[in-house]
Design a protein around this motif. Structure first.
Motif, PDB file in Angstrom:
ATOM      1  N   LEU A  69       0.833  -1.200   0.000  1.00  0.00           N
ATOM      2  CA  LEU A  69       0.000   0.000   0.000  1.00  0.00           C
ATOM      3  C   LEU A  69       0.871   1.254   0.000  1.00  0.00           C
ATOM      4  N   SER A  70       0.292   2.329  -0.495  1.00  0.00           N
ATOM      5  CA  SER A  70       0.966   3.622  -0.529  1.00  0.00           C
ATOM      6  C   SER A  70      -0.025   4.684  -0.070  1.00  0.00           C
ATOM      7  N   GLU A  71       0.435   5.558   0.812  1.00  0.00           N
ATOM      8  CA  GLU A  71      -0.397   6.680   1.226  1.00  0.00           C
ATOM      9  C   GLU A  71       0.358   7.961   0.917  1.00  0.00           C
ATOM     10  N   GLN A  72      -0.316   8.907   0.279  1.00  0.00           N
ATOM     11  CA  GLN A  72       0.308  10.171  -0.104  1.00  0.00           C
ATOM     12  C   GLN A  72      -0.518  11.335   0.417  1.00  0.00           C
ATOM     13  N   LEU A  73       0.163  12.254   1.101  1.00  0.00           N
ATOM     14  CA  LEU A  73      -0.467  13.462   1.625  1.00  0.00           C
ATOM     15  C   LEU A  73       0.161  14.669   0.938  1.00  0.00           C
ATOM     16  N   PHE A  74      -0.646  15.433   0.231  1.00  0.00           N
ATOM     17  CA  PHE A  74      -0.186  16.634  -0.460  1.00  0.00           C
ATOM     18  C   PHE A  74      -0.891  17.826   0.186  1.00  0.00           C
ATOM     19  N   HIS A  75      -0.301  18.341   1.265  1.00  0.00           N
ATOM     20  CA  HIS A  75      -0.939  19.395   2.047  1.00  0.00           C
ATOM     21  C   HIS A  75      -1.174  20.660   1.228  1.00  0.00           C
ATOM     22  N   PRO A 110      16.284   2.245 -16.721  1.00  0.00           N
ATOM     23  CA  PRO A 110      17.057   1.270 -15.948  1.00  0.00           C
ATOM     24  C   PRO A 110      16.833   1.501 -14.452  1.00  0.00           C
ATOM     25  N   LEU A 111      16.665   0.434 -13.698  1.00  0.00           N
ATOM     26  CA  LEU A 111      16.432   0.569 -12.262  1.00  0.00           C
ATOM     27  C   LEU A 111      17.589   1.270 -11.556  1.00  0.00           C
ATOM     28  N   ASP A 112      18.778   1.219 -12.139  1.00  0.00           N
ATOM     29  CA  ASP A 112      19.924   1.883 -11.518  1.00  0.00           C
ATOM     30  C   ASP A 112      20.185   3.279 -12.092  1.00  0.00           C
ATOM     31  N   ASN A 113      19.244   3.794 -12.905  1.00  0.00           N
ATOM     32  CA  ASN A 113      19.394   5.135 -13.478  1.00  0.00           C
ATOM     33  C   ASN A 113      18.007   5.749 -13.700  1.00  0.00           C
ATOM     34  N   LEU A 114      17.311   5.993 -12.589  1.00  0.00           N
ATOM     35  CA  LEU A 114      15.939   6.499 -12.642  1.00  0.00           C
ATOM     36  C   LEU A 114      15.923   8.023 -12.713  1.00  0.00           C
ATOM     37  N   PRO A 115      14.830   8.604 -13.222  1.00  0.00           N
ATOM     38  CA  PRO A 115      14.713  10.068 -13.232  1.00  0.00           C
ATOM     39  C   PRO A 115      14.837  10.615 -11.806  1.00  0.00           C
ATOM     40  N   ALA A 116      15.299  11.859 -11.695  1.00  0.00           N
ATOM     41  CA  ALA A 116      15.493  12.480 -10.380  1.00  0.00           C
ATOM     42  C   ALA A 116      14.171  12.676  -9.647  1.00  0.00           C
ATOM     43  N   LYS A 117      13.115  12.986 -10.390  1.00  0.00           N
ATOM     44  CA  LYS A 117      11.826  13.282  -9.760  1.00  0.00           C
ATOM     45  C   LYS A 117      10.856  12.122  -9.999  1.00  0.00           C
ATOM     46  N   LEU A 118      10.604  11.337  -8.934  1.00  0.00           N
ATOM     47  CA  LEU A 118       9.685  10.205  -9.002  1.00  0.00           C
ATOM     48  C   LEU A 118       8.465  10.486  -8.135  1.00  0.00           C
ATOM     49  N   THR A 119       7.307   9.944  -8.524  1.00  0.00           N
ATOM     50  CA  THR A 119       6.104  10.089  -7.714  1.00  0.00           C
ATOM     51  C   THR A 119       6.250   9.269  -6.430  1.00  0.00           C
ATOM     52  N   LEU A 120       5.512   9.667  -5.405  1.00  0.00           N
ATOM     53  CA  LEU A 120       5.541   8.931  -4.134  1.00  0.00           C
ATOM     54  C   LEU A 120       5.125   7.467  -4.300  1.00  0.00           C
TER      55      LEU A 120
END
Length: 133
Positions: A69-75, A110-120
Motif C-alpha cells: 500500500l501507498s499513502e500520499q499526503l499533499f498538504h 534502468p532501475l539503476d538510473n531512474l529520473p530524479a523526480k519520481l512520484t511517491l
C-alpha cells in the motif's frame, strides 16, 4: 478533496527496466511514475489497475500480485490518496502513450538510473520490491 481518494498503481519490469510515465497534472506535476489511477465505485483494485494500465500504456497485465500500500499526503494541494500497489509478473502488448493530455512522456528506465523526480507511489513500490528481493 475532503476525503482520501483511493487509487492503484502497477509496476511493469522488463530486463532491469521499469516503465514510467511523466505526469502533466496535479499532484506531482513533472514527476515520473508507474501507471495507475483512481479506483471507480464498485470496481475492485485489480479491475481498476488492469483498466488503468491498458488505458495509459496499451499493455495488458497478465499475472499480477499485490506489492503493498501507498499513502500520499499533499498538504499544499489539499489532496490525500491511498493506493494499492501491484507488480505485473507477466504482461503483453506494445507500450504506447495513450493519454497525452495527462502524460508528457513514457519510457523504460534502468532501475539503476531512474529520473530524479519520481512520484511517491513509485518510490513506495520500488521500496517494496527491494524488500521483496
Amino acid at each position: 478533496m475532503n476525503a482520501p481518494g483511493v487509487g492503484c498503481g502497477i509496476v511493469f519490469l522488463r530486463d532491469g527496466h521499469i516503465l514510467l510515465l511523466q505526469r502533466k497534472k496535479s499532484p506531482e506535476i513533472g514527476a515520473w511514475g508507474i501507471p495507475g489511477g483512481k479506483i471507480d465505485f464498485l470496481e475492485t483494485a485489480e479491475q481498476a489497475i488492469r483498466r488503468e494500465a491498458f488505458e495509459e500504456t496499451s499493455l495488458e497485465a497478465g499475472s499480477i500480485r499485490q506489492l503493498g500500500l501507498s499513502e500520499q499526503l499533499f498538504h499544499d494541494e489539499r489532496q490525500h490518496w491511498f493506493g494499492v500497489l501491484f507488480l505485473a509478473e507477466t504482461f503483453s502488448g506494445e507500450m504506447q502513450l495513450l493519454e497525452p493530455d495527462k502524460h508528457g512522456g513514457i519510457d523504460w528506465f534502468p532501475l539503476d538510473n531512474l529520473p530524479a523526480k519520481l512520484t511517491l507511489p513509485t518510490m513506495h513500490a520500488l521500496e517494496l520490491i527491494r524488500q521483496d528481493a
